[in-house]
Design a protein around this motif. Structure first.
Motif, PDB file in Angstrom:
ATOM      1  N   UNK A 330       0.828  -1.201   0.000  1.00  0.00           N
ATOM      2  CA  UNK A 330       0.000   0.000   0.000  1.00  0.00           C
ATOM      3  C   UNK A 330       0.866   1.256   0.000  1.00  0.00           C
ATOM      4  N   UNK A 331       2.018   1.182   0.646  1.00  0.00           N
ATOM      5  CA  UNK A 331       2.949   2.314   0.638  1.00  0.00           C
ATOM      6  C   UNK A 331       3.798   2.351  -0.631  1.00  0.00           C
ATOM      7  N   UNK A 332       3.611   1.383  -1.523  1.00  0.00           N
ATOM      8  CA  UNK A 332       4.360   1.263  -2.778  1.00  0.00           C
ATOM      9  C   UNK A 332       5.847   1.507  -2.547  1.00  0.00           C
ATOM     10  N   UNK A 333       6.392   0.769  -1.609  1.00  0.00           N
ATOM     11  CA  UNK A 333       7.782   0.990  -1.214  1.00  0.00           C
ATOM     12  C   UNK A 333       8.463  -0.334  -0.922  1.00  0.00           C
ATOM     13  N   UNK A 334       9.789  -0.288  -0.951  1.00  0.00           N
ATOM     14  CA  UNK A 334      10.599  -1.417  -0.514  1.00  0.00           C
ATOM     15  C   UNK A 334      11.269  -0.996   0.787  1.00  0.00           C
ATOM     16  N   UNK A 335      11.033  -1.746   1.854  1.00  0.00           N
ATOM     17  CA  UNK A 335      11.550  -1.410   3.174  1.00  0.00           C
ATOM     18  C   UNK A 335      12.663  -2.384   3.548  1.00  0.00           C
ATOM     19  N   UNK A 336      13.642  -1.886   4.265  1.00  0.00           N
ATOM     20  CA  UNK A 336      14.791  -2.691   4.691  1.00  0.00           C
ATOM     21  C   UNK A 336      14.862  -2.694   6.204  1.00  0.00           C
ATOM     22  N   UNK A 337      15.055  -3.880   6.789  1.00  0.00           N
ATOM     23  CA  UNK A 337      15.256  -4.027   8.230  1.00  0.00           C
ATOM     24  C   UNK A 337      16.681  -4.515   8.437  1.00  0.00           C
ATOM     25  N   UNK A 344      14.271   1.230   7.260  1.00  0.00           N
ATOM     26  CA  UNK A 344      14.417   2.357   6.349  1.00  0.00           C
ATOM     27  C   UNK A 344      13.705   2.023   5.042  1.00  0.00           C
ATOM     28  N   UNK A 345      13.459   3.059   4.252  1.00  0.00           N
ATOM     29  CA  UNK A 345      12.831   2.894   2.939  1.00  0.00           C
ATOM     30  C   UNK A 345      13.892   3.060   1.870  1.00  0.00           C
ATOM     31  N   UNK A 346      14.034   2.085   1.002  1.00  0.00           N
ATOM     32  CA  UNK A 346      15.037   2.174  -0.056  1.00  0.00           C
ATOM     33  C   UNK A 346      14.673   3.278  -1.029  1.00  0.00           C
ATOM     34  N   UNK A 347      15.692   4.027  -1.427  1.00  0.00           N
ATOM     35  CA  UNK A 347      15.489   5.119  -2.366  1.00  0.00           C
ATOM     36  C   UNK A 347      16.120   4.742  -3.702  1.00  0.00           C
ATOM     37  N   UNK A 348      15.298   4.688  -4.727  1.00  0.00           N
ATOM     38  CA  UNK A 348      15.792   4.309  -6.042  1.00  0.00           C
ATOM     39  C   UNK A 348      16.074   5.533  -6.917  1.00  0.00           C
TER      40      UNK A 348
END
Length: 450
Positions: A330-337, A344-348
């Motif tokens: 839903x957040x249309x994001x890739x998250x990293x733990x 954090x949210x990966x920034x492309x």
């Protein structure tokens, strides 16, 4: 005071004991005054009058309640620079942080003994991740100034590389309703369809998974997902139960979950990671289940694992150094733990300069599946992109893409040619670097060699 009229000095000092002398008369007058004074005091006391009675009543009243002490909540910020957009929240109190700020204090005070929890209310405009440390606790007897907000330095935008050519073959066909795909160390591919687990060899031979006697393993109720380790053990998520199918085909219950889960993956040590109700959970090889990050409350918050929030995550992967990647749909994001528990949210970045050169670049509209390889590269199967322009308009690219995000911060699209359709529903990578995709439109498994 009628008793004073009956005063008889003779009764007090009879004539048989004292003679009438001037001294005697003076004593009688003195005793009379003393008697009158005592009687007056008794009368006033009986009537409730007198200053001393009022003072006693006042001292028996309950002391006035004192308001509890309250203190401010604040801390320091690093790495903000000229970036704007950052907002912090503590309960209902939200503050917007100015660029170049190095500290902050919430205007609303918190009472002694009450809890506080500082989280990110909105991220930086650039999308740079900021994490919060020491953000939660209970107010003691002084102002809290120990909250630490750290914003990552502006990352270098991933360099876009030319579209990578690849060799795409159809490994298996005739499948339907595939809900998961996994590989083992021998190049076998496992899929789940309904309650049946299938195995496809590297040579493309597909059959139902069997036990040591050759009989098919049990049929499950409703397989949600599956994963496999390098040794060939298959882990099946069946609603709220995780089964383990050994290499020999024996089936055992690994864990009974408190609620249904959506996805699972496994690392090299046999630890399972699963998505359940907006949380990321961890299941040890011994069967101990803990919440690794997130909350049942949906949101989009980076920071410590306890503060992080996800919104309908639907795919999960773990790399060789215990970083966990989550597709937050839903957040249309890739998250990293990270292994330290920071989310954090990966920034492309503006990775697709030829087609996404607008004000904000591109974002995934429907990221679906994620996987990692042994070299630390990240792969993402996405169903579309959104192109943000300066005017706020967007264009949706509906075709599915297979993206590769390398360990050295480079992003590319892997060309699937005409073999693949526009609906990719599963992704797995073996230890040789071969990529396996579920083509949900053609009900097939694709083997991709970049």
């Amino acid at each position: 005071m009628a008793f004073l009229n009956n005063y008889n000095p003779a009764a007090v000092y009879p004539a048989t004991h004292l003679r009438r002398t001037p001294i005697f008369d003076a004593m009688k007058r003195s005793d009379l005054a003393l008697t009158i004074l005592l009687a007056t005091g008794l009368l006033l006391s009986a009537c409730g009058g007198g200053g001393s009675g009022s003072t006693a009543a006042a001292t028996n009243e309950a002391p006035a309640a004192t308001a509890p002490l309250s203190f401010s909540i604040g801390g320091t910020i690093s790495g903000l620079g000229n970036d704007g957009g950052l907002a912090l929240r503590n309960g209902d109190d939200v503050i917007h942080i100015s660029p170049q700020a190095t500290s902050f204090t919430f205007p609303q005070l918190v009472a002694q003994g009450d809890a506080y929890s500082v989280t990110l209310a909105s991220p930086l405009a650039s999308g740079r991740p900021c994490v919060i440390m020491h953000g939660a606790g209970v107010v003691a007897s002084a102002a809290v100034q120990s909250v630490v907000v750290q914003c990552d330095p502006a990352p270098t935008a991933p360099a876009s590389t030319p579209v990578q050519a690849s060799v795409v073959n159809t490994l298996a066909s005739g499948l339907s309703n595939v809900v998961g795909i996994a590989t083992d160390g021998a190049g076998n591919v496992y899929t789940a369809s309904g309650g049946v687990i299938s195995k496809t060899t590297a040579g493309g031979v597909t059959s139902n998974l069997t036990d040591a006697s050759g009989a098919p393993v049990r049929s499950f109720i409703e397989v949600t997902h599956l994963t496999a380790d390098q040794a060939g053990n298959v882990y099946v998520l069946d609603v709220a139960t995780i089964f383990k199918i050994s290499r020999s085909g024996s089936v055992s219950v690994l864990a009974q979950l408190p609620a249904p889960a959506q996805r699972i993956t496994v690392d090299s040590a046999g630890t399972l990671y699963l998505i359940a109700n907006n949380t990321i959970q961890k299941l040890s090889p011994s069967g101990t289940l803990t919440t690794l990050a997130g909350s049942t409350t949906a949101g989009s918050v980076d920071g410590s694992a306890a503060d992080a929030r996800f919104n309908n995550p639907q795919s999960i992967a773990v790399d060789s150094v215990a970083n966990i990647y989550v597709v937050d749909s839903v957040n249309t994001a890739v998250r990293k733990i990270s292994p330290q528990g920071q989310v954090s949210t990966l920034q492309f970045g503006n990775a697709f300069a030829s087609t996404c050169d607008g004000f904000f670049g591109c974002a995934f509209s429907q990221p679906v599946e994620i996987a990692t390889d042994s070299g630390g590269n990240l792969y993402l199967a996405a169903r579309g992109f959104v192109h943000y322009t300066g005017g706020g308009h967007s264009t949706i690219f509906t075709s599915s893409k297979l993206l590769k995000y390398t360990a050295d911060n480079r992003l590319s699209v892997i060309d699937l040619g005409t073999t693949a359709s526009d609906y990719l529903g599963g992704l797995a990578i073996d230890n040789t670097g071969a990529i396996y995709l579920v083509d949900s439109t053609k009900n097939s498994i694709l083997a991709v060699r970049p």
